[in-house]
Each structure stands twice: as C-alpha cells, then as structure tokens.
Scaffold this motif. Structure first.
Motif, mmCIF file in Angstrom:
data_model
loop_
_atom_site.group_PDB
_atom_site.id
_atom_site.type_symbol
_atom_site.label_atom_id
_atom_site.label_comp_id
_atom_site.label_asym_id
_atom_site.label_seq_id
_atom_site.Cartn_x
_atom_site.Cartn_y
_atom_site.Cartn_z
ATOM 1 N N VAL A 1 -36.165 39.540 62.102
ATOM 2 C CA VAL A 1 -37.071 38.391 62.186
ATOM 3 C C VAL A 1 -38.190 38.681 63.170
ATOM 4 N N TYR B 1 -25.489 39.455 63.810
ATOM 5 C CA TYR B 1 -26.572 38.615 64.315
ATOM 6 C C TYR B 1 -27.749 39.457 64.792
ATOM 7 N N TYR C 1 -28.953 42.185 63.618
ATOM 8 C CA TYR C 1 -29.839 42.601 62.537
ATOM 9 C C TYR C 1 -30.830 41.496 62.191
ATOM 10 N N LYS C 2 -30.312 40.270 62.108
ATOM 11 C CA LYS C 2 -31.175 39.138 61.765
ATOM 12 C C LYS C 2 -32.219 38.899 62.851
#
Length: 233
Positions: free
Chosen positions: A99, A92, A94-95
């Motif tokens: 973003v 999570y 990384y996302k």
C-alpha cells in the motif's frame, strides 16, 4: 459509500504521513524548488524547449519524491517501534508496504501532474498524460529497486548511499546507452534523426518492458526478503 470514502481518505492521509515521516510539505516544496531550479539553469543554457527537455524536467523531481520513502521506510518503522507490530500479524507486512509503495507512486504522480501542467502552460505545449505515463517508468523501477535494497540493508542511511551510487552509475551510462533499450533514463521523446521511426518505437517498447519486468522482480524479491522476520526485529 460516504463512510467508505471517509475511511479511504483517512487511510491515505495516515499512510502518507507515515511514508514521508510528517515531512510531506517539505518534500513537495523541495520538488517544486528543484523543478524551478533546473528550469532556470536550462533557460540560461538552452531556451529551446521541447518534449524531450520537459521529460527530463519531470523525471528528476519524481526521483526526489520517492527517494526518502523508499530508502527510510523500514528504518522509520523500526524507530517508531512499529516494526514488531507489522511483523506480528501474519501477511500484514506485505499489505502495509505494498500500500505504501502504491501510495508513494500515486503521490509522486499527482505532484508531477501539477508540475506538468505548470510546464505546459508556461514553457511548452505537450500532451500531459502520455508524458506522465512515460515518466513513471524509470521512477517506478528505481522505487522498487530502492525498496528491495532497503529490505537487504535495513538501514536508511546505508540504503540511501547505495541508491545514490546505483543511480549515479545509471546516469553515467545514460549517455553511452542513449538510444539503447538498456538505458534506464531513456528519453522516448528524443528521437534520433538517423534512425527509422519503427526501430525507435521498438527500442522504446523493449526499454519499457525491461523496466516493468525489473520493477516487478525487485518488488517481489523485496517482499520475499520480508519473510525473514528475525532479520528485521
């Protein structure tokens, strides 16, 4: 489609609030004030505006916009007790930070577009999109470098100090390396008179490739550092 667009809008607005720690308006105002300040100084020193001058006008407000999100992002998550949650869900983190990185550049680009339109109307006529595309290269490089440093230092103030020192070093060497492909602040619109156009375009191309590769490597190394959960929480 309407529900997806609404969800995307909420996602963007929420992350922008997190990125800028609910101080987004202050950063926008600061960017415009800084833009007006350097324009005012230039008017008194040298009123001969051209694309090379406009490029310099846009780079530094852009750096101002990405400075806080990149330097204090991890510390803000730690202070808000969100760091444990982010690391608690596999992959999570990384996302989330990817973003935020993209959104930071997107917000900076949107504000620089507005500044570019203002400069185009009031100071000097130029092609806005090519100018903005060139401005993004050093901003993206320093953004990814700041993100990488933040994953190593894990403290906003410490990261900010290191970024300022690194940026100052790049700025000091900008003049000796003015027409070198290794100059982070290479101005592609400041073509030297004693150099052929082909050589100058080659230097610009190499410089942009180096900045792209440096940005990608810094971002990947920052993501690699996020694997070591115990160092953050």
């Amino acid at each position: 489609m309407k529900s997806y667009l609404l969800l995307l809008y909420r996602l963007i607005t929420y992350n922008v609030k997190v990125i800028f720690a609910n101080k987004f308006v202050y950063f926008v105002v600061a960017a415009f004030l800084f833009f007006g300040f350097i324009i005012t100084i230039t008017i008194f020193e040298d009123p001969d505006f051209n694309e090379a001058v406009i490029y310099g006008f846009l780079v530094f407000p852009g750096l101002l916009l990405i400075f806080y999100p990149m330097a204090y992002g991890i510390q803000n998550d730690d202070d808000s007790k969100m760091l444990e949650t982010i690391f608690g869900i596999p992959n999570y983190r990384y996302k989330v930070w990817l973003v935020r990185f993209v959104l930071t550049l997107g917000v900076a680009s949107a504000i620089l577009l507005v500044l570019g339109i203002i400069a185009n109307i009031t100071l000097y006529r130029f092609n806005i999109l090519p100018m903005l595309g060139q401005v993004i290269f050093p901003i993206a490089f320093l953004s990814s470098l700041a993100f990488m440093l933040s994953t190593k230092i894990k403290n906003g103030n410490g990261t900010a100090i290191v970024i300022v020192i690194v940026a100052f070093i790049f700025f000091v060497f900008a003049e000796p390396l003015e027409y070198s492909p290794y100059n982070v602040f290479l101005n592609p619109f400041s073509e030297p008179r004693d150099m052929s156009e082909f050589i100058w375009l080659t230097i610009i191309f190499k410089n942009r490739i180096y900045l792209m590769v440096g940005s990608a490597l810094s971002l990947l190394y920052g993501m690699y550092n996020l694997q070591f959960r115990e160092k953050f929480v």
